[in-house]
Design a protein around this motif. Sequence first.
Motif, mmCIF file in Angstrom:
data_model
loop_
_atom_site.group_PDB
_atom_site.id
_atom_site.type_symbol
_atom_site.label_atom_id
_atom_site.label_comp_id
_atom_site.label_asym_id
_atom_site.label_seq_id
_atom_site.Cartn_x
_atom_site.Cartn_y
_atom_site.Cartn_z
ATOM 1 N N SER A 1 29.807 36.352 36.583
ATOM 2 C CA SER A 1 29.757 34.979 37.087
ATOM 3 C C SER A 1 31.170 34.389 37.050
ATOM 4 O O SER A 1 32.069 34.927 36.388
ATOM 5 N N PHE A 2 31.349 33.262 37.725
ATOM 6 C CA PHE A 2 32.652 32.613 37.677
ATOM 7 C C PHE A 2 32.999 32.189 36.254
ATOM 8 O O PHE A 2 34.142 32.331 35.817
ATOM 9 N N ASP A 3 32.031 31.680 35.506
ATOM 10 C CA ASP A 3 32.304 31.260 34.126
ATOM 11 C C ASP A 3 32.813 32.419 33.280
ATOM 12 O O ASP A 3 33.739 32.261 32.485
ATOM 13 N N ARG A 4 32.217 33.588 33.436
ATOM 14 C CA ARG A 4 32.684 34.751 32.674
ATOM 15 C C ARG A 4 34.029 35.239 33.211
ATOM 16 O O ARG A 4 34.859 35.700 32.443
ATOM 17 N N PHE A 5 34.234 35.140 34.513
ATOM 18 C CA PHE A 5 35.505 35.547 35.116
ATOM 19 C C PHE A 5 36.653 34.705 34.555
ATOM 20 O O PHE A 5 37.661 35.221 34.109
ATOM 21 N N ARG A 6 36.481 33.384 34.561
ATOM 22 C CA ARG A 6 37.573 32.498 34.154
ATOM 23 C C ARG A 6 37.892 32.601 32.665
ATOM 24 O O ARG A 6 38.997 32.284 32.244
ATOM 25 N N THR A 7 36.936 33.063 31.856
ATOM 26 C CA THR A 7 37.185 33.204 30.424
ATOM 27 C C THR A 7 37.611 34.621 30.031
ATOM 28 O O THR A 7 37.907 34.862 28.864
ATOM 29 N N ASP A 8 37.648 35.529 30.993
ATOM 30 C CA ASP A 8 38.162 36.868 30.702
ATOM 31 C C ASP A 8 39.611 36.713 30.226
ATOM 32 O O ASP A 8 40.380 35.948 30.820
ATOM 33 N N ARG B 1 41.294 44.443 39.994
ATOM 34 C CA ARG B 1 40.270 45.272 40.643
ATOM 35 C C ARG B 1 39.029 45.511 39.778
ATOM 36 O O ARG B 1 37.907 45.406 40.276
ATOM 37 N N PRO B 2 39.178 45.842 38.488
ATOM 38 C CA PRO B 2 37.957 46.049 37.689
ATOM 39 C C PRO B 2 37.079 44.794 37.606
ATOM 40 O O PRO B 2 35.853 44.877 37.711
ATOM 41 N N LEU B 3 37.705 43.639 37.456
ATOM 42 C CA LEU B 3 36.934 42.388 37.419
ATOM 43 C C LEU B 3 36.284 42.115 38.765
ATOM 44 O O LEU B 3 35.125 41.675 38.827
ATOM 45 N N MET B 4 37.009 42.359 39.846
ATOM 46 C CA MET B 4 36.477 42.081 41.173
ATOM 47 C C MET B 4 35.305 43.003 41.490
ATOM 48 O O MET B 4 34.344 42.593 42.138
ATOM 49 N N ALA B 5 35.361 44.247 41.018
ATOM 50 C CA ALA B 5 34.244 45.175 41.224
ATOM 51 C C ALA B 5 33.004 44.661 40.505
ATOM 52 O O ALA B 5 31.892 44.711 41.050
ATOM 53 N N ARG B 6 33.165 44.148 39.302
ATOM 54 C CA ARG B 6 32.034 43.567 38.572
ATOM 55 C C ARG B 6 31.489 42.332 39.284
ATOM 56 O O ARG B 6 30.277 42.105 39.320
ATOM 57 N N ARG B 7 32.383 41.506 39.864
ATOM 58 C CA ARG B 7 31.925 40.326 40.613
ATOM 59 C C ARG B 7 31.114 40.755 41.824
ATOM 60 O O ARG B 7 30.037 40.223 42.093
ATOM 61 N N PHE C 1 41.254 31.057 44.775
ATOM 62 C CA PHE C 1 42.321 32.029 45.023
ATOM 63 C C PHE C 1 41.943 33.413 44.513
ATOM 64 O O PHE C 1 42.130 34.406 45.216
ATOM 65 N N LEU C 2 41.426 33.499 43.300
ATOM 66 C CA LEU C 2 41.154 34.804 42.698
ATOM 67 C C LEU C 2 39.696 35.229 42.819
ATOM 68 O O LEU C 2 39.407 36.319 43.304
ATOM 69 N N PHE C 3 38.765 34.400 42.361
ATOM 70 C CA PHE C 3 37.354 34.786 42.340
ATOM 71 C C PHE C 3 36.812 34.995 43.749
ATOM 72 O O PHE C 3 36.140 35.979 44.022
ATOM 73 N N ASP C 4 37.116 34.078 44.667
ATOM 74 C CA ASP C 4 36.600 34.183 46.035
ATOM 75 C C ASP C 4 37.340 35.219 46.875
ATOM 76 O O ASP C 4 36.738 35.880 47.709
ATOM 77 N N HIS C 5 38.648 35.338 46.699
ATOM 78 C CA HIS C 5 39.450 36.150 47.616
ATOM 79 C C HIS C 5 40.215 37.290 46.957
ATOM 80 O O HIS C 5 40.912 38.027 47.640
ATOM 81 N N GLY C 6 40.109 37.449 45.658
ATOM 82 C CA GLY C 6 40.924 38.419 44.946
ATOM 83 C C GLY C 6 40.711 39.869 45.323
ATOM 84 O O GLY C 6 41.517 40.722 44.981
#
Length: 122
Positions: free
Chosen positions: A19-26, A7-13, A42-47
């Motif tokens: 960005s996706f690049d920062r998301f995947r390297t979290d 949820r915290p990452l998705m709120a930032r997205r 699965f996660l970035f688009d629909h999480g």
Amino acid sequence: MRLTDLRPLMARRRDGALSFDRFRTDPTVAALRWPDDVLEQFLFDHGDNLAFVDDYNTIDLHTITWQLETIPAAHFTAMPTGASDEGCIENYAETRCTESPSCPRRSPGAGRSGGRGCARRS
């Protein structure tokens, strides 16, 4: 880890701060060791899609492994979707998801990773 743990990452997205690049390297996401295409779709688009979370939040994401397979298009008609997406594929075939709120929407910038094939959970 469950979808709700993101949820915290998705709120930032959603706020445009991730960005996706920062998301995947979290570190939380990187620890999954999932293919980029799967992380994105699965996660970035629909999480943070509530229906998607309802369907899949019981799954421990660390227990999922992925493999790339070539699947004939005819096999897709028999593949199940989550309960919240029941009828979505048929609806998409009829409307191309231009008017239907029941079909998932990809977030801006989604689908850029250029992968091929179909990732399948095993």
